[in-house]
Design an enzyme around this catalytic site. Sequence first.
Site: not given
Ligand code: SF4
Length: 237
Positions: A123-124, A206, A209, A232
């Site tokens: 996701c990151c 985010c 998280c 991240c």
């Molecule tokens: S901090 Fe969490 S929601 Fe944001 S990009 Fe990374 S995994 Fe995705």
Amino acid sequence: METEKLTFETWEESKRQQLDLQWKDFMDVIKWAYRTYEDRIAYACSFGAEGMVLIDLISKIKPEAKVIFLDTGLHFPETYSLIEKVKKKYPMLELIMAKPAKTLNQQAAELGENLWERNPNLCCHIRKIEPLQQQLQDVDAWISGLRREQSTSRSNVNYVNKDEKFGKIKICPLIHWTWEDVWNYIKLNQLPYNELHDHDYPSIGCAKCTVPVQSDNDFRAGRWTNFSKKECGLHQA
Ligand code: SF4
């Protein structure tokens, strides 16, 4: 006396050390950065407390500096509200809201709902790393607000770093600042800041998280609490 411009390709550790010896403090570093890289430098800002300090310092040297915010689409409303305040206070800044190639709906359709709960690294990667890679294509150097006391993995960061991840020079003017220094500067200069800092969020990413932390935890203890992950991926450990 100034050494020649350092780039990823011409990096030499001895040149970095020479630069270190010339600088008195963070302001010398920022001045050098904009004098050296001119328009080929950007500040990647998460709008945390350090971010407000750096925006203020940078705008004194380069009011129209390029500032990149990695707009994952998943930030707290308080963060977006702070960005609006920053736009009003520093109208000349070139603020880029860098968005991922995939919308949240596309990500969910291709990789399943709530990817951050199953695979936060992926996701990151999609929502932060790829957009930053894209934005850094046209620069030689980027600025980050890393401080040495933030975590063990950040304790060896220098003012100027060879960034193997992005193939750029990474400049970190605040490496010697403490959390107290950051807040003294914010209060003294009456800077806007993310109101979540007043509710036990020292590090804000985010909303999916990030949770509040107790004061005896480390700065980044509230990030990705269900995982061993603490970065991240923008900064190498
Ligand atoms: S901090 Fe969490 S929601 Fe944001 S990009 Fe990374 S995994 Fe995705």
